[in-house]
Design a protein around this motif. Structure first.
Motif, PDB file in Angstrom:
ATOM      1  N   UNK A   1       0.843  -1.180   0.000  1.00  0.00           N
ATOM      2  CA  UNK A   1       0.000   0.000   0.000  1.00  0.00           C
ATOM      3  C   UNK A   1       0.877   1.228   0.000  1.00  0.00           C
ATOM      4  N   UNK A   2       0.431   2.268  -0.695  1.00  0.00           N
ATOM      5  CA  UNK A   2       1.252   3.467  -0.763  1.00  0.00           C
ATOM      6  C   UNK A   2       0.532   4.618  -1.419  1.00  0.00           C
ATOM      7  N   UNK A   3       1.307   5.562  -1.927  1.00  0.00           N
ATOM      8  CA  UNK A   3       0.732   6.747  -2.570  1.00  0.00           C
ATOM      9  C   UNK A   3       1.470   7.059  -3.869  1.00  0.00           C
TER      10      UNK A   3
ATOM     11  N   UNK B   1       4.485  10.306 -12.212  1.00  0.00           N
ATOM     12  CA  UNK B   1       4.107  10.327 -10.811  1.00  0.00           C
ATOM     13  C   UNK B   1       5.217   9.741  -9.948  1.00  0.00           C
ATOM     14  N   UNK B   2       5.406  10.311  -8.772  1.00  0.00           N
ATOM     15  CA  UNK B   2       6.302   9.744  -7.776  1.00  0.00           C
ATOM     16  C   UNK B   2       5.544   8.658  -7.027  1.00  0.00           C
ATOM     17  N   UNK B   3       6.172   7.509  -6.819  1.00  0.00           N
ATOM     18  CA  UNK B   3       5.511   6.344  -6.219  1.00  0.00           C
ATOM     19  C   UNK B   3       6.255   5.912  -4.955  1.00  0.00           C
ATOM     20  N   UNK B   4       5.534   5.801  -3.848  1.00  0.00           N
ATOM     21  CA  UNK B   4       6.091   5.321  -2.583  1.00  0.00           C
ATOM     22  C   UNK B   4       5.203   4.200  -2.062  1.00  0.00           C
ATOM     23  N   UNK B   5       5.810   3.088  -1.675  1.00  0.00           N
ATOM     24  CA  UNK B   5       5.026   1.917  -1.257  1.00  0.00           C
ATOM     25  C   UNK B   5       5.630   1.249  -0.038  1.00  0.00           C
ATOM     26  N   UNK B   6       4.783   0.901   0.931  1.00  0.00           N
ATOM     27  CA  UNK B   6       5.168   0.028   2.032  1.00  0.00           C
ATOM     28  C   UNK B   6       4.804  -1.388   1.608  1.00  0.00           C
TER      29      UNK B   6
END
Length: 205
Positions: free
Chosen positions: A152-154, A163-168
């Motif tokens: 899950x992330x943003x 888009x910049x993508x960050x995920x846990x």
């Protein structure tokens, strides 16, 4: 794992309160999104040994490189099919490969330019991709290590198409090794879980 579950529950709560939107033609049915994640670093291992006659210490450091390529196709607004190919190269070792099949959902928070997403899937690899023995990552010459993948992330737009993508990300690896002959048989099951913060970017096509 508890932190990941908490994040997923929060994102689901936001989803319930906020229906999926497709402002600016983002994440709508029929669109392609190409995602990239990666990391570069080093893995260090050390061991100490002692006996009645001698003692000593050994240490080792290796550089690694990881690249994930995740093409996504939106089958309905917000919902995408995301196969993933991951390459893990470790100094002095053969490269390992990971293949995942994921489903993902991207939605929008009201009055915000941030797009949370959830994804889940299953796949196969030939490596734990973590230091588990002196050979460090490679566990098999075949794609017979199963992987459960949750994340899950943003996504934050940098432009109309980038888009910049960050995920846990949480992954659970399971490998079973069967051995034996006509006189005996044995079976060993190895399990490894990991939680990581993945950084990358996406391109809308």
């Amino acid at each position: 794992m508890k932190n990941l579950v908490l994040v997923i529950l929060i994102l689901f709560a936001v989803q319930i309160l906020t229906p999926a939107q497709t402002d600016n033609n983002l994440f709508h049915k029929g669109i392609w999104e190409l995602n990239f994640t990666g990391s570069l670093g080093s893995i260090e291992s050390s061991s100490e040994y002692s006996s009645s006659y001698f003692s000593g210490e050994e240490s080792e450091s290796r550089i690694y490189f990881e690249l994930g390529i995740i093409p996504a196709y939106y089958i309905i607004d917000g919902l995408s099919v995301e196969p993933e190919i991951n390459i893990f190269a470790l100094e002095k070792s053969q490269p390992s490969f990971l293949f995942l099949g994921n489903l993902a959902y991207t939605f929008k928070i009201k009055n915000s330019n941030v797009y949370p997403f959830l994804r889940a899937g299953y796949g196969l690899t030939n490596s734990f991709q973590f230091p588990v023995n002196r050979d460090i990552s490679r566990m098999s010459n075949s794609l017979d290590i199963g992987i459960l993948n949750l994340g899950g992330g943003i996504k934050v737009p940098l432009s109309e198409s980038v888009l910049l993508r960050t995920e846990l990300n949480y992954r659970k690896f399971t490998y079973t090794n069967d051995d034996g002959n006509s006189f005996y048989s044995s079976s060993y099951t190895y399990k490894l879980s990991s939680i990581a913060l993945l950084l990358g970017f996406s391109v809308l096509l």
